[in-house]
Enzyme design. Sequence first.
Site, PDB file in Angstrom:
ATOM      1  N   ARG A 329     -41.838  12.467 -63.437  1.00 39.56           N
ATOM      2  CA  ARG A 329     -41.022  12.236 -64.534  1.00 39.56           C
ATOM      3  C   ARG A 329     -41.345  11.073 -65.431  1.00 39.56           C
ATOM      4  O   ARG A 329     -40.544  10.471 -65.757  1.00 39.56           O
ATOM      5  CB  ARG A 329     -39.519  11.848 -63.801  1.00 39.56           C
ATOM      6  N   ARG A 333     -35.401  10.119 -68.895  1.00 40.42           N
ATOM      7  CA  ARG A 333     -34.047   9.409 -69.484  1.00 40.42           C
ATOM      8  C   ARG A 333     -34.666   7.803 -69.613  1.00 40.42           C
ATOM      9  O   ARG A 333     -33.927   7.285 -70.481  1.00 40.42           O
ATOM     10  CB  ARG A 333     -33.121   9.656 -68.721  1.00 40.42           C
ATOM     11  N   ARG A 342     -33.413  13.832 -76.907  1.00 45.80           N
ATOM     12  CA  ARG A 342     -32.312  14.623 -76.282  1.00 45.80           C
ATOM     13  C   ARG A 342     -30.853  14.250 -76.837  1.00 45.80           C
ATOM     14  O   ARG A 342     -30.101  15.340 -76.726  1.00 45.80           O
ATOM     15  CB  ARG A 342     -32.056  13.964 -75.156  1.00 45.80           C
ATOM     16  N   ASP A 378     -38.948  22.245 -66.225  1.00 50.44           N
ATOM     17  CA  ASP A 378     -38.207  22.232 -65.109  1.00 50.44           C
ATOM     18  C   ASP A 378     -38.441  23.078 -64.046  1.00 50.44           C
ATOM     19  O   ASP A 378     -39.037  24.021 -64.451  1.00 50.44           O
ATOM     20  CB  ASP A 378     -36.772  22.207 -65.394  1.00 50.44           C
ATOM     21  N   TYR A 455     -31.924  26.393 -54.161  1.00 47.58           N
ATOM     22  CA  TYR A 455     -31.127  26.327 -55.463  1.00 47.58           C
ATOM     23  C   TYR A 455     -30.554  27.762 -55.450  1.00 47.58           C
ATOM     24  O   TYR A 455     -29.405  27.903 -56.105  1.00 47.58           O
ATOM     25  CB  TYR A 455     -32.114  26.060 -56.505  1.00 47.58           C
TER      26      TYR A 455
END
Length: 649
Positions: A329, A333, A342, A378, A455
């Site tokens: 990552r 963010r 974003r 992702d 998931y």
Amino acid sequence: MSSQEISFAGLRVAAFESRRADDMARLIERLGGRPLVSPSMREIPLAHNRPVVEFAHRVMAGQVDVIVFLTGVGARMLVEQVERHVNRETFLGAISDIKSVVRGPKPLAVLKEWGIAPTLRVPEPNTWRDLLATLDAHLPVANLVVGLQEYGISNPSLIAGLEARGATVDAVKVYQWALPEDTAPLEENVRRIAAGEVDVLMFTSANQIRNLLALATRLGLETELRAAIRNVVVASVGPTTSETLSQMQLPVDLEPSHPKMGHLVQETAERAAEILARKRQVAKTLSVAQRIPAERAQWVGAGEAWYDSPFMKACRREKAPYTPIWLMRQAGRYMPEYRATRAKVSFLELCKNPQLASEVMCVAVERLGVDAAIIFSDLLPILEPMGMELEFTPGDGPVIHNPLREAADVDRVVDLESTDALHFVIETVRQTRADLPATIPLIGFAGAPFTLASYAVEGGASRSYLHTKTLMYRDEGAWQALMERLARAVTLYLNAQIAAGAQAVQVFDSWVGCLGPDDYVRYVQPYVRQVFANLAPGVPAIHFGTGNPELLSHMAAAGGHVIGLDWRIRLDDGWQCVGHDRAVQGNLDPLVLLAPREELRRRAKEVLDQAAGRPGHIFNLGHGVLPQTPPDQARALVEMVHEMSGALA
């Protein structure tokens, strides 16, 4: 691009419109395409349709509370069949007295001809899901009888959705779909497509796809047709048609901004040349990767600028001038540049925009000074073409709206036969490789079969993995079928990334730590081993799991040239566990990046000391960079690792 500049530029464009075939051909030709339009279907009214008459009597008797018109042609045929037996005006008057819903502009136009203003109009893109959402917002149907004018085939999902909301569904079918009376033009198009003589396919309804495949099967050309379609541009008028293409395991390359024929043709003309070039390049590079013989020298890429980079040397357990470092990552963010991007697009839009995905990663690489880049994507988009309805919701993260809760649900998981539906990821690899400095290796990645299965079964994040373990323990056959499909999909996906320019790949088993060693060996290890055994040879593969150090030796046995370690075990103990015949990656606790600079340096030195200068260590966090991390701390960590390990070299 102005409308004058939009052009198919001579591309051969096949379309399958029936009633408006001439209009379609003119639009294609006007935009510089070579039209190959062949009618593919016709609506046949049902003869002696007594159920239609009985439905009309129920409407006139006030036994239907809401009537839903799905198609214009169906609405018109309904009245034509009814008026042979009952008074037309009486029936139309009964319709006007009850609530009515039209799915799109075509049934709306028919009701206007009748002088009836519908109660509700379903907004674009006019799917059955939009219809249900419209009813939920404006006309709850609990305890109501809903009359449903159906398509040429029934829509069981819509009926189930209405019944789940408490409605009684009174469905009436007035026509069926069939091939055109003269199938010669459609047969000619099937042969053209199968022979590679078409560049673009445009579909304006789901049944066009079914009829095209049915005719190809009749001609003995279905296999050739399917193979050829993967190398052309496939344009779908809207979500319902796209869903059918996916169900038929065919690619969808674009949908127009509005589900209308004019928008479809114009927007396809604007993008067709670029999409076609990209698809053919990916197909070419993938075919090259598939021809790499197993007996070839162990490592590929000698002579390339990235081959002797510290990261690649570490993957090969060769001595490097310093310990290479990259961060999971590392574009995220915590970086203001990423947050600025974003603010303009959603997470999924960013993942599906190769130019932006490349930009955010290249900015992170330059700002941090890391030794490798990983594509920005992702884990979960691979599940969409396999039949999962994926959404990234603000605050809640990824959600699967149709989770696999029962053994029978596994049957609806679609085998991934090509990466066409994931072209944006493959293009992100190509774009990022082109934008990076030549000396920086690029890592592709995918989720591991267990993490993807979790998931898909849980429908989102989980603490207990209740549904996953229930399926795994109760029906090992269903679990095996699911894991085998996922293993094949992950292998295909990673090999496509390698073909597009990735120098290494990483398999993320982020959720596997919920298992004990025995369950891992029984329910997971065989499928992970299958993935690593079938990756393109000579390309370093990193195997990363988190949460349970007891799994490390079993993960190493499953495969991977590099084994990722999280912070729950010392690096030297972890390396001893996986064996010194493997490289290792890790393993600083991500939260240490929030500590004072001197503590960060001390903890980074501990990891380096545990590696003891042994070739084959890639410095990384034990998981991804946290959003609260100051970017300067991440940059400082990179500099510390380079400085301290360089002094030891």
